[in-house]
Design a protein around this motif. Structure first.
Motif, short mmCIF file in Angstrom:
data_model
loop_
_atom_site.label_atom_id
_atom_site.label_comp_id
_atom_site.label_asym_id
_atom_site.label_seq_id
_atom_site.Cartn_x
_atom_site.Cartn_y
_atom_site.Cartn_z
N GLY A 151 12.30 19.48 -2.74
CA GLY A 151 12.53 18.16 -3.31
C GLY A 151 11.72 17.07 -2.67
N ALA A 152 10.60 17.43 -2.02
CA ALA A 152 9.77 16.42 -1.36
C ALA A 152 9.22 15.42 -2.37
N ALA A 153 8.80 15.93 -3.54
CA ALA A 153 8.25 15.03 -4.55
C ALA A 153 9.31 14.03 -5.00
N ARG A 154 10.55 14.51 -5.18
CA ARG A 154 11.63 13.62 -5.58
C ARG A 154 11.87 12.55 -4.51
N SER A 155 11.74 12.96 -3.24
CA SER A 155 11.90 12.00 -2.15
C SER A 155 10.83 10.92 -2.22
N HIS A 156 9.59 11.32 -2.53
CA HIS A 156 8.50 10.34 -2.66
C HIS A 156 8.81 9.35 -3.78
N LEU A 157 9.32 9.86 -4.88
CA LEU A 157 9.63 9.00 -6.02
C LEU A 157 10.77 8.04 -5.68
N ASP A 158 11.72 8.51 -4.90
CA ASP A 158 12.82 7.63 -4.48
C ASP A 158 12.31 6.50 -3.59
N VAL A 159 11.40 6.84 -2.68
CA VAL A 159 10.82 5.81 -1.81
C VAL A 159 10.05 4.80 -2.66
N LEU B 185 3.01 5.73 3.92
CA LEU B 185 2.30 7.01 3.81
C LEU B 185 3.31 8.08 3.42
N LEU B 186 3.14 8.66 2.24
CA LEU B 186 4.02 9.71 1.75
C LEU B 186 3.33 11.05 1.98
N VAL B 187 3.96 11.93 2.75
CA VAL B 187 3.33 13.20 3.11
C VAL B 187 4.26 14.36 2.75
N LEU C 101 0.84 -1.19 0.00
CA LEU C 101 0.00 0.00 0.00
C LEU C 101 0.88 1.24 0.00
N VAL C 102 0.64 2.13 -0.96
CA VAL C 102 1.39 3.38 -1.04
C VAL C 102 0.37 4.51 -1.14
N ALA C 103 0.19 5.22 -0.03
CA ALA C 103 -0.78 6.31 0.05
C ALA C 103 -0.05 7.65 -0.01
N ILE C 104 -0.62 8.61 -0.73
CA ILE C 104 -0.03 9.94 -0.83
C ILE C 104 -0.94 10.91 -0.09
N GLY C 105 -0.46 11.45 1.02
CA GLY C 105 -1.27 12.32 1.86
C GLY C 105 -0.99 13.79 1.62
#
Length: 206
Positions: A178-186, A170-172, A129-133
């Motif tokens: 660079g938060a979006a880039r961090s989400h993509l790395d995860v 949970l990606l918040v 499960l990968v949720a984007i908050g």
């Protein structure tokens, strides 16, 4: 090994779709023998409405509708199921919930006969499960929202069917650039370890 990645967002250029694509890229990078399919529920026009035909299928009075059987066949071909979605009102979007409502039928995902305990039929299917908050991690933690989400989704849906939740991410937003880039790395890392021998440990952001 093959993964079915189900994504629920109406905009193809959304962060949700980008995260799903990075999970897929991670799978490809982990080993060339691994494969994936992305099920874009919005683009494909899946109907989430639970109809009289779905009720009949639940009561075991009729076979599930054709579109439900097609989704079950896609899941049956998969060695792992990945759900990528934005958080709406502290849960998953209605389109994705409707997909689960209709596809995880009595007799296929579980067997709920009145004269015996519920039989869990998806113990072979790891769930990721990968949720984007949209709220801060502090908000989720202070109000207990992520814990509530895990109770209703991880346990209320998938544990009921016996499907083990291997990833609950949970990606918040963060204050850092660079938060979006961090989400993509995860997301890429989740894909890379999806078929590890020992499987990824479930993660909690709460």
């Amino acid at each position: 090994m093959h993964a079915l990645i189900v994504v629920s967002h109406p905009k193809p250029n959304s962060l949700t779709h980008a995260v799903a694509a990075e999970v897929a890229a991670g799978i490809s990078a982990s080993d060339p023998i691994h494969s994936f399919e992305i099920a874009d529920l919005a683009t494909e026009g899946f109907n989430p409405s639970f109809s009289a035909a779905d009720i009949a299928a639940h009561l075991r009075e009729a076979a599930p509708p054709a579109d439900v059987l097609a989704e079950q066949a896609r899941i049956a071909r998969a060695d792992a199921l990945v759900l990528v979605y934005p958080v709406y009102w502290w849960s998953m979007p209605g389109l994705l919930k409707g997909w689960i409502d209709r596809v995880f039928t009595n007799g296929w995902a579980y067997d709920d006969s009145s004269n015996r305990d519920v039989e869990k039929k998806l113990s072979h299917l790891p769930i990721h499960l990968v949720a984007i908050g949209g709220a801060s991690l502090r908000t989720y933690a202070r109000r207990g929202y992520f814990g509530a989400m895990r109770t209703q989704i991880d346990h209320g849906i998938f544990d009921y069917c016996g499907a083990p939740v291997r990833t609950s991410e949970l990606l918040v937003p963060t204050d850092a650039s660079g938060a979006a880039r961090s989400h993509l790395d995860v997301a890429h890392a989740i894909g890379r370890r999806l078929f590890d021998v020992n499987g990824p440990a479930a993660r909690s952001a709460a």
